[in-house]
Design an enzyme around this catalytic site. Structure first.
Site, PDB file in Angstrom:
ATOM      1  N   LYS A   1       0.852  -1.194   0.000  1.00 35.61           N
ATOM      2  CA  LYS A   1       0.000   0.000   0.000  1.00 35.61           C
ATOM      3  C   LYS A   1       0.878   1.230   0.000  1.00 35.61           C
ATOM      4  O   LYS A   1       1.996   1.204   0.524  1.00 35.61           O
ATOM      5  CB  LYS A   1      -0.865   0.021   1.266  1.00 35.61           C
ATOM      6  CG  LYS A   1      -2.075   0.909   1.140  1.00 35.61           C
ATOM      7  CD  LYS A   1      -3.168   0.192   0.400  1.00 35.61           C
ATOM      8  CE  LYS A   1      -4.463   0.944   0.393  1.00 35.61           C
ATOM      9  NZ  LYS A   1      -5.574   0.012   0.127  1.00 35.61           N
TER      10      LYS A   1
HETATM   11  N1  GLU Z   1      -7.235   0.334  -3.145  1.00 38.35           N
HETATM   12  C1  GLU Z   1      -8.016  -0.847  -3.344  1.00 38.35           C
HETATM   13  C2  GLU Z   1      -8.015  -1.717  -2.090  1.00 38.35           C
HETATM   14  O1  GLU Z   1      -7.813  -1.236  -1.009  1.00 38.35           O
HETATM   15  C3  GLU Z   1      -7.630  -1.583  -4.602  1.00 38.35           C
HETATM   16  C4  GLU Z   1      -6.255  -2.156  -4.609  1.00 38.35           C
HETATM   17  C5  GLU Z   1      -5.830  -2.726  -5.972  1.00 38.35           C
HETATM   18  O2  GLU Z   1      -6.643  -2.805  -6.860  1.00 38.35           O
HETATM   19  O3  GLU Z   1      -4.667  -3.083  -6.053  1.00 38.35           O
HETATM   20  O4  GLU Z   1      -8.301  -2.871  -2.129  1.00 38.35           O
END
Ligand code: GLU
Length: 474
Positions: free
Chosen positions: A109
């Site tokens: 993240k």
């Molecule tokens: N930000 C989204 C999540 O928290 C999508 C992450 C992604 O598609 O890699 O799952």
């Protein structure tokens, strides 16, 4: 964001407490629990961009939680309260989420401390490109190693800038487009990605309501039709989830909580018109067809059947958990219920459909987009017309043999070959159904040990990650 209550642990500690509850019920080899729980690395970068006549310094992060599968995956968030603890908690949730829905990625993240509303589009572009450059040169953006996506405060526009920044640096990488997902369609994005997380919340609820026994555990009966919903946050996830539930499943949205207060109307609120009102005025204040409550968070406690927190983490915490009336909570946001609140709600008999499952629709469709980018072809392009001619032949034969014709609408539907959007929906629906069934099985089997849906989700994910580490010889 750390939690509001003084007795509340940080977001990362809260995720770890939930993790430990499950890991404590498992028979893991010594040291494995800690190996899985901790973030592998977190990179902090401070970079300067010359804007408005001066050098502005920005702080960004990219945390890699687990590389048991690569690339690692997870969004990039733009918000003022982004911090290391938060990105590490969110990266950990990505690991568990991907393992649970069988998306072959590790967890990661990123975040940038910025209020995107304070900057013009061209300024945001320069900031994003510079942040992307910092991450690309450390392989923290890379189609084989680390693939970001949108999160709070970012969307297809930012992903397009990131993809382009990558392409400029690695111009000979034929898979460059797969370095980021959630891109616009014309730059290698996939149909259905924008609404994927909200669609996933809908599919999760549909599957939950197919399990009569589980619906009864939440003290409810029947189907989604007529169920009263309160949604917190009408951003990308909350908006799509509430809209689909209202328009396609017959739910009644009785409360919408936004930054400037909440709207309440037990007769139902039209999600689309509220969204249009927000786009026009910047908030919900003054919306004509519902009562406006200034202290919006009190509406989390409103009488309803399904509560959908789809905004920030820690919004259901030690301060308000006791007053929550909803018998069913579906965590569309990441970490909206703190570990302490989770204890209180569980004891009250509230059923919580956990974040790592409920909001996995986004990363699931991201996975489809990544596969599409690596295969360099749109899903359905080869088969669609061939499938249509085969269907045509079959329908013609049936009609000739029976001497009867299908109704016009039905005939059209039967003939249709699958296009990209219908394949994405089918893949997402299947993913959400199977993951729920896996969780429910563990839940029912081990309920006597205090296992709820969240613990079941952790048990499955931890086991899958542990098995991978074991096979790798760790
Ligand atoms: N930000 C989204 C999540 O928290 C999508 C992450 C992604 O598609 O890699 O799952």
């Amino acid at each position: 964001m750390s939690a509001v209550h003084p007795n509340e642990p940080s977001f990362r500690d809260s995720v770890d407490i939930m993790f430990n509850r499950a890991a404590g019920l498992m028979d893991l080899p010594p040291g494995m629990q800690e190996k899985i729980r901790v973030a592998n690395s977190t990179y902090t970068v401070r970079f300067g961009v010359k804007l408005r006549g001066q050098i502005m310094t920005f702080t960004g992060y990219r945390s890699v939680h687990s590389e048991h599968a690569e690339p690692v995956k997870g969004g990039i968030r733009y918000a003022m309260n982004v911090n290391q603890n938060e990105v590490e908690a969110l990266a950990a949730l990505m690991t568990y989420k991907c393992a649970l829905v069988e998306v072959p990625f590790g967890g990661s993240k990123g975040g940038l401390c910025i209020d995107p509303t304070e900057w013009e589009e061209d300024e945001l572009e320069r900031i994003t490109r510079r942040f992307a450059y910092e991450l690309i040169k450390r392989d923290l953006i890379n189609p084989a190693q680390n693939v970001p996506a949108p999160d709070m405060g970012t969307g297809a526009r930012e992903m397009a800038w990131i993809a382009d920044a990558y392409k400029r640096i690695k111009s000979d990488d034929i898979n460059a487009r797969a370095c980021v997902t959630g891109k616009p369609r014309n730059l290698g994005g996939i149909a259905g990605r924008v609404e994927a997380t909200g669609r996933g919340v809908q599919y999760a609820l549909q599957e939950f309501f197919r399990h009569k026994q589980d619906v009864e555990k939440a003290g409810m009966t029947g189907t989604l039709d007529g169920k009263r919903v309160v949604v917190q946050g009408l951003g990308n996830v909350g908006y799509h989830a509430a809209k689909f539930l209202e328009e396609e499943d017959g739910c009644k949205v009785v409360g919408i909580i936004e930054r400037d207060g909440a709207l309440v109307n037990d007769g139902g609120i039209n999600v689309e018109s509220v969204k249009a009102y927000i786009a026009e005025t910047g908030g919900v204040t003054g919306y004509p067809d519902a009562e406006h409550v200034r202290n919006g968070s009190t509406i989390l406690e409103h009488d309803c059947d399904i509560l959908i927190p789809a905004a920030l983490e820690s919004t259901i915490n030690l301060d308000n958990a006791n007053r929550i009336k909803a018998p069913l909570i579906i965590e569309a946001a990441n970490g909206p219920v703190t570990a302490g609140a989770d204890d209180i709600l569980r004891k009250k008999g509230c059923v919580i459909i956990p974040d790592m499952y409920a909001n996995a629709g986004g990363v699931t469709v991201s996975y489809f987009e990544w596969v599409k980018n690596l295969s360099h072809i749109r899903f359905g392009r080869m088969q669609r017309r061939q499938q249509e001619s085969a269907n045509n032949l079959l329908v013609d034969e049936i009609e000739a043999m029976t001497g009867k014709s299908f109704a016009a609408g039905k005939r059209e539907k039967m003939l249709q070959g699958a296009d990209e959007l219908s394949l994405v929906r089918s893949g997402l629906d299947d993913t959400m159904r199977i993951a729920y069934q896996n969780m429910a099985e563990v839940w029912h089997e081990r309920e006597h040990e205090g296992v709820d849906l969240r613990t079941a989700a952790f048990l499955i994910s931890i086991d899958r990650v542990a098995e991978t580490y074991k096979s790798l010889g760790l």
